[in-house]
Structure formats: structure tokens, C-alpha cells
Write an enzyme that holds these catalytic residues in place. Structure first.
Site, PDB file in Angstrom:
ATOM      1  CE  LYS A 157      -3.600   4.739  -1.604  1.00  0.00           C
ATOM      2  NZ  LYS A 157      -4.666   5.227  -2.497  1.00  0.00           N
ATOM      3  CE1 TYR A 204      -4.164   1.862   0.825  1.00  0.00           C
ATOM      4  CE2 TYR A 204      -2.717   3.143   2.241  1.00  0.00           C
ATOM      5  CZ  TYR A 204      -3.924   2.985   1.597  1.00  0.00           C
ATOM      6  OH  TYR A 204      -4.895   3.955   1.715  1.00  0.00           O
TER       7      TYR A 204
HETATM    8  P1  NAP Z   1     -13.423   1.994   0.687  1.00  0.00           P
HETATM    9  O1  NAP Z   1     -14.497   2.452   1.617  1.00  0.00           O
HETATM   10  O2  NAP Z   1     -12.891   0.619   0.812  1.00  0.00           O
HETATM   11  O3  NAP Z   1     -13.900   2.270  -0.814  1.00  0.00           O
HETATM   12  C1  NAP Z   1     -13.062   1.939  -1.898  1.00  0.00           C
HETATM   13  C2  NAP Z   1     -13.868   1.995  -3.174  1.00  0.00           C
HETATM   14  O4  NAP Z   1     -13.016   1.586  -4.266  1.00  0.00           O
HETATM   15  C3  NAP Z   1     -15.057   1.056  -3.160  1.00  0.00           C
HETATM   16  O5  NAP Z   1     -16.162   1.684  -3.759  1.00  0.00           O
HETATM   17  C4  NAP Z   1     -14.562  -0.116  -3.980  1.00  0.00           C
HETATM   18  O6  NAP Z   1     -15.537  -0.872  -4.639  1.00  0.00           O
HETATM   19  C5  NAP Z   1     -13.703   0.584  -4.999  1.00  0.00           C
HETATM   20  N1  NAP Z   1     -12.767  -0.341  -5.658  1.00  0.00           N
HETATM   21  C6  NAP Z   1     -12.020  -1.311  -5.095  1.00  0.00           C
HETATM   22  N2  NAP Z   1     -11.282  -1.937  -6.022  1.00  0.00           N
HETATM   23  C7  NAP Z   1     -11.569  -1.352  -7.211  1.00  0.00           C
HETATM   24  C8  NAP Z   1     -11.145  -1.562  -8.547  1.00  0.00           C
HETATM   25  N3  NAP Z   1     -10.258  -2.518  -8.854  1.00  0.00           N
HETATM   26  N4  NAP Z   1     -11.654  -0.772  -9.522  1.00  0.00           N
HETATM   27  C9  NAP Z   1     -12.547   0.181  -9.235  1.00  0.00           C
HETATM   28  N5  NAP Z   1     -13.014   0.419  -7.987  1.00  0.00           N
HETATM   29  C10 NAP Z   1     -12.528  -0.335  -6.987  1.00  0.00           C
HETATM   30  O7  NAP Z   1     -12.149   2.948   0.828  1.00  0.00           O
HETATM   31  P2  NAP Z   1     -12.048   4.484   1.244  1.00  0.00           P
HETATM   32  O8  NAP Z   1     -11.680   4.545   2.670  1.00  0.00           O
HETATM   33  O9  NAP Z   1     -13.238   5.219   0.745  1.00  0.00           O
HETATM   34  O10 NAP Z   1     -10.742   4.879   0.437  1.00  0.00           O
HETATM   35  C11 NAP Z   1     -10.782   5.582  -0.805  1.00  0.00           C
HETATM   36  C12 NAP Z   1      -9.370   5.972  -1.182  1.00  0.00           C
HETATM   37  O11 NAP Z   1      -8.776   6.761  -0.150  1.00  0.00           O
HETATM   38  C13 NAP Z   1      -8.438   4.770  -1.376  1.00  0.00           C
HETATM   39  O12 NAP Z   1      -7.550   5.026  -2.448  1.00  0.00           O
HETATM   40  C14 NAP Z   1      -7.670   4.705  -0.061  1.00  0.00           C
HETATM   41  O13 NAP Z   1      -6.434   4.095  -0.212  1.00  0.00           O
HETATM   42  C15 NAP Z   1      -7.550   6.187   0.259  1.00  0.00           C
HETATM   43  N6  NAP Z   1      -7.318   6.507   1.668  1.00  0.00           N
HETATM   44  C16 NAP Z   1      -8.252   6.223   2.616  1.00  0.00           C
HETATM   45  C17 NAP Z   1      -8.003   6.569   3.946  1.00  0.00           C
HETATM   46  C18 NAP Z   1      -9.013   6.327   5.024  1.00  0.00           C
HETATM   47  O14 NAP Z   1      -8.720   6.671   6.192  1.00  0.00           O
HETATM   48  N7  NAP Z   1     -10.180   5.779   4.742  1.00  0.00           N
HETATM   49  C19 NAP Z   1      -6.803   7.196   4.292  1.00  0.00           C
HETATM   50  C20 NAP Z   1      -5.865   7.460   3.295  1.00  0.00           C
HETATM   51  C21 NAP Z   1      -6.138   7.116   1.985  1.00  0.00           C
HETATM   52  P3  NAP Z   1     -16.424  -1.982  -3.854  1.00  0.00           P
HETATM   53  O15 NAP Z   1     -17.372  -1.199  -3.049  1.00  0.00           O
HETATM   54  O16 NAP Z   1     -17.061  -2.757  -4.917  1.00  0.00           O
HETATM   55  O17 NAP Z   1     -15.458  -2.779  -3.041  1.00  0.00           O
END
Ligand code: NAP
Length: 248
Positions: free
Chosen positions: A160, A156
């Protein structure tokens, strides 16, 4: 709220739920027409329903961004159905955490495939249409782990960090074509990705945040709505933390 994105078409990957949906809603509130893209059709449809609930216009395109042909289909379908693409937000992401000495090659490849190659794929597919029109706003979602690494997240963190390098390269290559490219570093945001952590770990994370709470998808969306606005037209190659003052 001003509707200064009224003429804009915005693609947000992974926007069926979580941060992506929060971003899509904020861009919609500013008037943009939204392309909800997700790997799951069910979630993509649910995302469109959320946008329609707040009076916005959205279509959905199912795409696994780790596959180039699907990323290209996402961009081409957007142009075919809506006439253009102005804004691309690369938000789709997954994690498959384990210590590096136990990490499977499959876990490495899966995370690099979605979180890094996926970002390249959609940018590669969108960049020529944007260059031709001499307009583009690209936002890529990185993570705090990009800078110092993170235990249990070799795949990861590496992905990133790659996203930041890709963002800066895109900004350098396309600035003269009026295309800006910036990265966002979310802090600890309340989504399904983080809700899996045990309560004790949650409290430890929150204790490291100056604002004293986890962020929301809308907090990220607010920053992106600014970065794609006309007021931010001279902001490119940036890496912006939206983490409520989180210190790791
Ligand atoms: P999440 O709730 O797990 O949502 C991720 C989304 O991406 C889901 O809608 C998922 O689809 C979709 N997805 C997964 N694999 C995919 C693929 N191969 N092609 C297209 N779509 C795909 O995650 P989140 O927390 O919202 O995170 C969103 C972004 O922010 C990510 O890049 C994550 O690394 C980054 N981020 C998050 C945090 C945090 O604290 N949450 C912190 C830093 C960075 P499904 O619903 O079908 O699984």
C-alpha cells in the site's frame, strides 16, 4: 444527483463485491458505463446485476490483476467493447496477515502481486490509450497502513506504500497529458475483508473513528465520484483519507 459522467467509461477492479462494487455503483449513478472486473466470474456477474438493478449499464471482464496479460486483456476488451477508457479505479486487494517473522514468502509474493504489481499492470495497460486521447482519471486504493506500517501486515503495508509512490509518479509523468492520478486511503470499511475480525477488535476499531461507525463502500464511492468529475480536473498526486476521522 448530476449525471456528469454520462459519456465516461469506467473500469473498477475487484468490483464484484465490497468497496469496488460501492465505487462502481456511485460512478454508475453519475452516468458512467461500468466495467466490472473481478477474479471470480460469479462475483463479476453478480456485480453487473447490481448495476443493472439501479438502471445502469455494465459489462464484466474476468481478470486476475496480478497477471499482466489478464490486466492488458481487461483494458483492451474495454476499449474493444465500449470504445474507450476514461476512468480506472484500482481497487482489487487481498490480505494475508501474519507477523513478519512467521510470514511465508508465498504470502509476501501473493499480496505484493495483487496489491502492488496488480496496480502497475492495469495502469501500464491503460496509460498509453489515455495518453493518446489526452484524458484519464486514475484512482488507486491504498490503506492507512501505508504511512506507519501495521503489525501483522508487512506485505500489505509495503504494497500500500508502494501504491502511493506509484500514484504520485504516474501523476508527475502524465499531468501534461490531462491524466490525473490520486490515491484513496479508506479507514475501517464494512466489507467481507473486515467482517472477519472478532467483535471485540471491531469495537476497538470503531472507537478510534470520530464519526463513531465503520465506513461503507458507498462512502468511498462518493469521494471517487468527485475525484473523477470535471470539478476535480486540477486535483492530482493527492492522497485522500476517507475514514470518518479514524486515528490509528
Ligand atoms: P474485499 O471485500 O475482500 O473485496 C476485494 C475484491 O477484490 C473482491 O471482489 C475480490 O474478488 C477481488 N480480488 C481479489 N484478488 C483479485 C485479483 N487477483 N484480481 C482481481 N480481483 C481480485 O475487500 P474490500 O474491503 O472491498 O477492499 C477493497 C480494497 O480496499 C482493497 O484494495 C483493500 O486493501 C482496500 N482497503 C480496504 C479497507 C477496509 O476497511 N475494508 C481499508 C483500507 C483499504 P473475489 O470476490 O473473487 O475474492
Amino acid at each position: 444527483m448530476s449525471r456528469d459522467l454520462a459519456e465516461k467509461i469506467a473500469v473498477v477492479t475487484g468490483s464484484g463485491r465490497g468497496i469496488g462494487l460501492g465505487i462502481a455503483k456511485k460512478l454508475c449513478e453519475k452516468g458512467a458505463t461500468i466495467v466490472i472486473s473481478d477474479i471470480s466470474e460469479e462475483n463479476a456477474k453478480a456485480g453487473v446485476a447490481e448495476i443493472e438493478k439501479i438502471g445502469g449499464k455494465a459489462i464484466y471482464v474476468v481478470a486476475d490483476v496480478s497477471k499482466y496479460d489478464q490486466a492488458e486483456n481487461l483494458i483492451q476488451t474495454t476499449i474493444k467493447e465500449l470504445g474507450d477508457i476514461h476512468i480506472l479505479v484500482n481497487n482489487a486487494g487481498i490480505n494475508k496477515d501474519s507477523m513478519m517473522h512467521k510470514m511465508s514468502v508465498d504470502a509476501w509474493n501473493a499480496v505484493i502481486g495483487v496489491n502492488l504489481t496488480g496496480v502497475f499492470n492495469t495502469m501500464r495497460a491503460a496509460i498509453n490509450p489515455m495518453r493518446e486521447k489526452e484524458y484519464g482519471r486514475i484512482i488507486n486504493i491504498s490503506s492507512a497502513s501505508y504511512l506507519n506500517g501495521n503489525i501483522g501486515q508487512a506485505n500489505y503495508a509495503a504494497a500500500k506504500a508502494g501504491v502511493v509512490a506509484l500514484t504520485k509518479t504516474c501523476a508527475k509523468e502524465n499531468g501534461k497529458k490531462n491524466i490525473t492520478c490520486n490515491a484513496i486511503v479508506p479507514g475501517f470499511i464494512d466489507t467481507e475483508m473486515t467482517r472477519g475480525v472478532p467483535e471485540k477488535a471491531w469495537d476497538i476499531m470503531v472507537s478510534k473513528i470520530s464519526m463513531g461507525r465503520a465506513g461503507t463502500p458507498e462512502d468511498i464511492g462518493n469521494m471517487i465520484a468527485f475525484l473523477v468529475s470535471d470539478e476535480a480536473s486540477y486535483i492530482t498526486q493527492g492522497v485522500f483519507e476517507v475514514g470518518g476521522g479514524m486515528v490509528l
